[in-house]
Design a protein around this motif. Structure first.
Motif, short mmCIF file in Angstrom:
data_model
loop_
_atom_site.label_atom_id
_atom_site.label_comp_id
_atom_site.label_asym_id
_atom_site.label_seq_id
_atom_site.Cartn_x
_atom_site.Cartn_y
_atom_site.Cartn_z
N PRO A 1 60.91 40.36 50.71
CA PRO A 1 59.54 40.09 51.15
C PRO A 1 59.45 39.86 52.65
CG PRO A 1 60.47 38.16 50.09
CD PRO A 1 61.46 39.26 49.90
N THR A 2 58.36 40.33 53.24
CA THR A 2 58.12 40.11 54.66
C THR A 2 56.82 39.37 54.93
OG1 THR A 2 57.02 42.26 54.89
CG2 THR A 2 59.41 42.19 55.29
N ARG A 3 55.95 39.27 53.91
CA ARG A 3 54.70 38.52 54.06
C ARG A 3 54.58 37.55 52.88
NH1 ARG A 3 51.35 39.87 57.91
NH2 ARG A 3 49.55 38.96 56.86
N VAL A 4 55.01 36.33 53.14
CA VAL A 4 55.10 35.31 52.10
C VAL A 4 53.93 34.34 52.22
CG1 VAL A 4 56.49 33.41 51.18
CG2 VAL A 4 57.61 35.49 52.05
N VAL A 5 53.27 34.08 51.10
CA VAL A 5 52.23 33.04 51.04
C VAL A 5 52.78 31.91 50.17
CG1 VAL A 5 49.96 32.45 50.13
CG2 VAL A 5 50.26 34.55 51.45
N ALA A 6 52.80 30.70 50.73
CA ALA A 6 53.37 29.54 50.06
C ALA A 6 52.25 28.60 49.62
CB ALA A 6 54.34 28.81 51.00
N LEU A 7 51.93 28.62 48.34
CA LEU A 7 50.82 27.83 47.81
C LEU A 7 51.26 26.52 47.18
CD1 LEU A 7 48.60 30.56 46.08
CD2 LEU A 7 48.30 29.52 48.34
N ALA B 1 44.54 37.14 49.06
CA ALA B 1 44.67 38.60 49.06
C ALA B 1 44.52 39.18 50.46
CB ALA B 1 43.64 39.21 48.11
N ALA B 2 43.65 38.57 51.27
CA ALA B 2 43.41 39.08 52.62
C ALA B 2 44.66 39.01 53.49
CB ALA B 2 42.28 38.30 53.28
N LEU B 3 45.60 38.15 53.13
CA LEU B 3 46.85 38.03 53.89
C LEU B 3 47.86 39.11 53.51
CD1 LEU B 3 47.21 34.15 53.86
CD2 LEU B 3 46.71 35.58 55.84
N GLN B 4 47.53 39.91 52.52
CA GLN B 4 48.37 41.01 52.06
C GLN B 4 49.82 40.57 51.78
OE1 GLN B 4 47.59 43.80 55.36
NE2 GLN B 4 46.23 44.92 53.98
N LEU C 1 54.56 32.15 46.58
CA LEU C 1 55.33 31.02 46.06
C LEU C 1 54.37 29.96 45.55
CD1 LEU C 1 57.93 30.70 48.97
CD2 LEU C 1 58.27 31.82 46.74
N ASN C 2 54.55 29.57 44.30
CA ASN C 2 53.71 28.51 43.72
C ASN C 2 54.56 27.70 42.74
OD1 ASN C 2 51.22 27.20 43.56
ND2 ASN C 2 50.56 28.36 41.77
N THR C 3 55.71 27.26 43.27
CA THR C 3 56.73 26.68 42.39
C THR C 3 56.45 25.25 41.97
OG1 THR C 3 58.17 25.76 44.12
CG2 THR C 3 58.43 28.11 43.60
N ARG C 4 55.61 24.52 42.74
CA ARG C 4 55.26 23.16 42.35
C ARG C 4 53.74 23.06 42.36
NH1 ARG C 4 57.81 19.54 46.12
NH2 ARG C 4 59.71 19.63 44.89
N SER C 5 53.17 23.13 41.16
CA SER C 5 51.71 23.21 41.03
C SER C 5 51.29 22.59 39.71
CB SER C 5 51.27 24.68 41.09
OG SER C 5 51.64 25.36 39.90
N HIS D 1 47.93 31.44 37.59
CA HIS D 1 49.10 32.28 37.80
C HIS D 1 48.78 33.75 37.58
CE1 HIS D 1 53.28 33.58 37.81
NE2 HIS D 1 52.98 34.30 36.74
N GLU D 2 48.03 34.02 36.53
CA GLU D 2 47.71 35.42 36.23
C GLU D 2 46.87 36.05 37.33
OE1 GLU D 2 45.99 35.29 32.36
OE2 GLU D 2 47.91 34.92 31.34
N LYS D 3 45.94 35.28 37.92
CA LYS D 3 45.13 35.81 39.01
C LYS D 3 45.99 36.08 40.24
CE LYS D 3 40.77 33.62 37.61
NZ LYS D 3 39.75 32.61 37.98
N LEU D 4 46.90 35.16 40.54
CA LEU D 4 47.77 35.34 41.69
C LEU D 4 48.72 36.52 41.49
CD1 LEU D 4 48.64 31.61 42.44
CD2 LEU D 4 47.23 33.11 43.86
N ALA D 5 49.21 36.67 40.26
CA ALA D 5 50.17 37.74 39.98
C ALA D 5 49.55 39.13 40.14
CB ALA D 5 50.74 37.57 38.59
N LYS D 6 48.21 39.20 40.07
CA LYS D 6 47.54 40.48 40.30
C LYS D 6 47.52 40.84 41.79
CE LYS D 6 44.59 40.21 36.20
NZ LYS D 6 43.20 40.06 35.69
N ILE D 7 47.71 39.82 42.64
CA ILE D 7 47.72 40.04 44.09
C ILE D 7 49.12 40.45 44.55
CG2 ILE D 7 47.35 38.97 46.35
CD1 ILE D 7 45.34 37.08 44.95
#
Length: 306
Positions: free
Chosen positions: A47-53, A108-111, A116-120, A127-133
């Motif tokens: 990965p080169t564009r990581v979003v950490a939620l 999604a705009a961050l492409q 990462l959503n390991t502690r939520s 999760h299902e909505k994020l996994a579509k992105i």
């Protein structure tokens, strides 16, 4: 328990292009599969564009040499969204995103090519909505909401980023640091918070409680027994005796400590934390925050115990 969860989540909220690393090894190969509570997640290429939620996911990525392009600021640091123990690890500030409420369009705009959503809150629909992105790495199996330990978080994030050797070193080093500070065997402890005029305590599965166990303390079992799949329990004003232990660590959320210290029902020898950085490090649950808390809190604990 609903009130307890609201208080605990309030504690969390109150208390750049490119994600390649600054140093460390490059990912050894592509096609990594990470096992999570939502099933296996395959990351086809580094990965080169990581979003950490997730709570402390950004700090964990930074510790591994990867800079998220977007991150959630769970402890309301502002700025770059991380504590002072992560100062200097960002070259460029990430886009700060929501915490309990996710703005999927902003994500999604961050492409991203990895989320990462390991502690939520372990919500399946989210999760299902994020996994579509993008491929989304959630919590491991069998953990309570927000119950992913620092060790599990490092393991998950390191594998997802192709940074397994770096992750193993972080774990080895922090294990050694905990072992060197394991000085409190045979002593009991309670970790409590004061928010909006109410008290509560953290239990096993929360990083604050698990921190105390890792340095030798035993948590009060009657407090542990109040939990029902949560990391925080309400303590009524009539039962503040439950906060008493060999070491009672208390801190305010969203205010100063004056009301907490003035309450005559608070255990007389309670250690009230007032250093916001220490409270946040203690609460962060990240490997970086835990190391900082060990350096700052253990001397205070030793002094409080005489």
């Amino acid at each position: 328990m609903k009130r307890g969860l609201v208080v605990a989540l309030s504690a969390l909220l109150l208390a750049a292009c490119g994600g390649g690393g600054d140093g460390g090894s490059e990912p050894a190969s592509s096609g990594v599969t990470v096992d999570t509570r939502f099933g296996p997640v395959t990351i086809e290429k580094p990965p080169t564009r990581v979003v950490a939620l997730g709570w402390s996911d950004a700090e964990t990525a930074l510790a591994l040499g990867v800079q998220p392009v977007g991150a959630s600021d769970w402890l309301a640091f502002g700025g770059k969204g991380v504590g002072p123990w992560a100062d200097g690890l960002y070259r460029q500030a990430p886009t700060l995103l929501g915490t309990t409420e996710i703005d999927y369009e902003a994500v999604a705009a961050l492409q991203p090519d990895l989320i990462l959503n390991t502690r939520s809150d372990n919500d399946q629909a989210k999760h299902e909505k994020l996994a579509k992105i993008a491929p989304t790495v959630g919590a491991p199996k069998d953990v309570i909401p927000y119950g992913t330990s620092w060790r599990q978080q490092v393991e998950l994030v390191a594998k997802a980023l192709g940074k397994v050797p770096e992750g193993e070193k972080i774990i080895t080093d922090l294990d050694a640091k905990f072992a060197a500070n394991k000085k409190f065997d045979g002593r009991t402890a309670v970790v409590g918070a004061y928010f909006d005029g109410k008290f509560g305590a953290y239990v096993s599965g929360d990083p604050r409680a698990d921190f105390m166990k890792a340095i030798g303390f035993t948590l009060r079992q009657d407090v542990e027994d109040l939990a029902s799949g949560t990391f925080y329990v309400d303590i009524s004003a009539e039962r503040l005796d439950l906060l008493a232990a060999d070491l009672s660590v208390l801190f305010p959320i969203g205010g100063d400590a004056s009301a907490l210290k003035a309450n005559p029902l608070v255990p007389e020898k309670a250690l009230v934390l007032e250093d916001k950085n220490l409270i946040n490090a203690f609460s962060s649950g990240s490997s970086l925050g835990m190391a900082y808390a060990l350096d700052q809190a253990v001397p205070l604990f030793t002094g409080a115990l005489g």
